[in-house]
Design a protein around this motif. Structure first.
Motif, short mmCIF file in Angstrom:
data_model
loop_
_atom_site.label_atom_id
_atom_site.label_comp_id
_atom_site.label_asym_id
_atom_site.label_seq_id
_atom_site.Cartn_x
_atom_site.Cartn_y
_atom_site.Cartn_z
N ALA A 1 -77.35 -35.02 -9.97
CA ALA A 1 -78.37 -35.00 -8.86
C ALA A 1 -78.32 -36.98 -8.75
O ALA A 1 -79.48 -36.81 -7.46
N GLY A 2 -77.73 -37.35 -9.90
CA GLY A 2 -77.73 -38.57 -8.83
C GLY A 2 -79.46 -39.39 -10.75
O GLY A 2 -78.71 -40.40 -10.47
N LYS A 3 -79.76 -38.28 -11.49
CA LYS A 3 -80.75 -38.90 -12.33
C LYS A 3 -80.09 -40.32 -13.17
O LYS A 3 -81.14 -41.30 -13.47
N SER A 4 -79.08 -39.83 -13.46
CA SER A 4 -78.28 -40.73 -14.65
C SER A 4 -78.26 -42.41 -14.06
O SER A 4 -77.74 -43.30 -14.47
N SER A 5 -77.94 -42.12 -12.52
CA SER A 5 -77.27 -43.11 -11.84
C SER A 5 -79.25 -44.91 -11.42
O SER A 5 -78.93 -45.59 -11.90
N ILE A 6 -80.16 -43.70 -12.53
CA ILE A 6 -81.13 -44.59 -11.72
C ILE A 6 -81.15 -44.86 -13.48
O ILE A 6 -81.62 -46.47 -13.13
N VAL A 7 -80.98 -44.84 -14.20
CA VAL A 7 -80.30 -45.08 -15.75
C VAL A 7 -79.99 -46.39 -15.76
O VAL A 7 -79.20 -47.42 -16.06
N ASP A 8 -78.90 -46.57 -14.55
CA ASP A 8 -77.73 -46.78 -14.61
C ASP A 8 -77.73 -48.47 -14.06
O ASP A 8 -77.52 -49.52 -14.40
N LEU A 9 -78.51 -48.01 -12.70
CA LEU A 9 -79.85 -49.53 -11.87
C LEU A 9 -80.26 -49.90 -13.04
O LEU A 9 -79.94 -50.96 -12.90
N ILE A 10 -81.24 -49.32 -13.99
CA ILE A 10 -82.21 -49.72 -14.65
C ILE A 10 -81.70 -51.20 -15.83
O ILE A 10 -81.74 -52.11 -15.76
N ASN A 11 -79.67 -50.25 -16.26
CA ASN A 11 -79.63 -50.86 -17.13
C ASN A 11 -78.54 -51.97 -16.99
O ASN A 11 -77.56 -52.83 -17.27
N ARG A 12 -78.90 -51.88 -15.49
CA ARG A 12 -77.54 -53.01 -14.99
C ARG A 12 -76.36 -52.96 -14.89
O ARG A 12 -74.80 -53.16 -15.26
N ASN A 13 -75.70 -51.33 -15.23
CA ASN A 13 -74.22 -50.92 -15.33
C ASN A 13 -73.70 -51.15 -13.80
O ASN A 13 -72.75 -50.54 -13.61
N ILE A 14 -74.51 -50.79 -12.95
CA ILE A 14 -74.13 -50.51 -11.33
C ILE A 14 -75.34 -51.33 -10.26
O ILE A 14 -76.20 -51.30 -10.78
N TYR A 15 -75.42 -51.61 -9.57
CA TYR A 15 -75.93 -52.64 -8.99
C TYR A 15 -76.47 -52.15 -7.88
O TYR A 15 -75.49 -50.99 -6.22
N PRO A 16 -77.95 -52.18 -7.20
CA PRO A 16 -77.64 -51.78 -5.44
C PRO A 16 -76.77 -52.97 -4.62
O PRO A 16 -77.27 -53.18 -4.55
N LEU A 17 -76.97 -51.73 -3.22
CA LEU A 17 -76.65 -52.25 -2.37
C LEU A 17 -77.73 -52.95 -1.18
O LEU A 17 -78.57 -52.60 -1.34
N VAL A 18 -77.15 -54.40 -1.25
CA VAL A 18 -78.23 -55.23 -0.38
C VAL A 18 -78.12 -55.84 1.17
O VAL A 18 -76.81 -55.47 1.70
N LYS A 19 -79.26 -54.92 1.49
CA LYS A 19 -79.28 -54.51 3.14
C LYS A 19 -81.39 -55.18 3.12
O LYS A 19 -82.00 -54.82 2.51
N LYS A 20 -81.48 -55.16 4.22
CA LYS A 20 -82.53 -55.62 5.12
C LYS A 20 -83.53 -54.26 4.52
O LYS A 20 -83.40 -52.84 4.49
N ASP A 21 -84.42 -55.04 4.56
CA ASP A 21 -86.29 -54.66 3.21
C ASP A 21 -86.13 -53.33 2.57
O ASP A 21 -85.90 -51.93 3.33
N SER A 22 -85.33 -53.91 1.87
CA SER A 22 -85.07 -53.01 0.59
C SER A 22 -85.29 -54.01 -0.88
O SER A 22 -84.99 -55.24 -0.40
N HIS A 23 -85.66 -53.58 -1.73
CA HIS A 23 -85.77 -54.52 -2.86
C HIS A 23 -85.64 -53.09 -4.16
O HIS A 23 -85.78 -52.49 -4.42
N PHE A 24 -84.92 -54.12 -5.06
CA PHE A 24 -85.15 -53.30 -7.36
C PHE A 24 -85.76 -54.62 -7.95
O PHE A 24 -84.81 -55.16 -8.02
N ARG A 25 -86.95 -54.30 -8.12
CA ARG A 25 -87.53 -55.47 -9.31
C ARG A 25 -87.45 -54.68 -10.58
O ARG A 25 -88.49 -53.90 -10.77
#
Length: 260
Positions: free
Chosen positions: A43-67
């Motif tokens: 479902a993508g649960k562990s991918s959220i962990v990967d985002l937090i731990n900087r193992n993957i990075y969010p796609l840069v696009k307008k009107d989005s942020h990851f803090r």
């Protein structure tokens, strides 16, 4: 609930090897929350962990942020200092001959081996944690002789010895038997009493207790529902989330699944 937001994601999409694992994620996680992210495998649960731990990075696009901790330019060392993650990969890094108390001590040094000539104050921190988590029975046992549940509890204890702001538990009940699961649930409840922010990623309904104050359903890489356990944990929602036909029974502090 505190107004301090340690994770703030808006309209986030992320890929792993050209496969979209997060779709338009918008979520805020706050201090003093104990959160379950529940969903089927894939479902993508562990991918959220990967985002937090900087193992993957969010796609840069307008009107989005990851803090994280209100910062978009995220310092990986700050993340590692304040966020501890426990997953099954950690177990493979620990020698079966290492005693539990030595495993806890190694967490203070960022290593997975016996620490020679440790500081007295560090030994005191280990004793203090053994007392707080009631680990007397296993403190002098070698890792290789522990049950799977005891191993999991040991690495969880190691993860909190540096007093992180957030503890992430990524599928903590995988490959453990019923007795170990019950023991693990009790120890996680102890963590709630220590005032640690907990984010538990799981597909296992049986480990969800009423100590958690928020449940997030994730399906097909998107948030399906988000709310209080009392609102979320019912047969209709679970059946839609997992695509099954079961009946969810509410107990005094948890939920059980029976066949529909």
């Amino acid at each position: 609930m505190s107004n301090n937001c340690w994770l703030d994601a808006k309209n986030i999409t992320a890929y792993k090897q050209d496969y979209k694992v997060i779709k338009n994620l918008s979520i805020k996680l706050f201090d003093n929350e104990r959160i379950i992210i529940l969903g089927p495998n894939g479902a993508g649960k562990s991918s959220i962990v990967d985002l937090i731990n900087r193992n993957i990075y969010p796609l840069v696009k307008k009107d989005s942020h990851f803090r994280i901790f209100n910062e978009e330019l995220i310092d990986i060392w700050k993340v590692r200092k304040h966020i501890s993650t426990v997953n099954n990969e950690v177990k493979s890094r620990i020698s079966k001959y290492l005693k539990v108390k030595d495993i806890l001590l190694s967490g203070l040094y960022g290593r997975f081996c016996k620490i020679n000539n440790p500081k007295k104050e560090d030994l005191h921190k280990v004793e203090e944690l053994i007392e707080k988590m009631f680990l007397y029975d296993i403190a002098d046992k070698k890792f290789g002789y522990l049950s799977d549940g005891e191993k999991q509890i040991s690495i969880i204890a190691r993860a909190i010895i540096n007093k992180p702001k957030v503890l992430i538990l990524d599928e903590p009940s995988v490959n453990i038997d019923l007795k170990s699961r019950i023991l693990l649930i009790k120890k996680i409840q102890n963590l709630s009493e220590l005032g640690i922010n907990i984010l538990c990623i799981t597909h296992d309904i049986s480990i969800i207790t009423k100590d958690y104050n928020r449940v997030i359903f994730l399906k097909d890489s998107e948030i399906f529902k988000d709310g209080k356990p009392s609102e979320m944990m019912n047969s209709e929602n679970i059946n839609k989330l997992f695509g099954i036909n079961i009946k969810l029974i509410e107990n005094s502090d948890s939920w059980d699944v029976v066949r529909g």
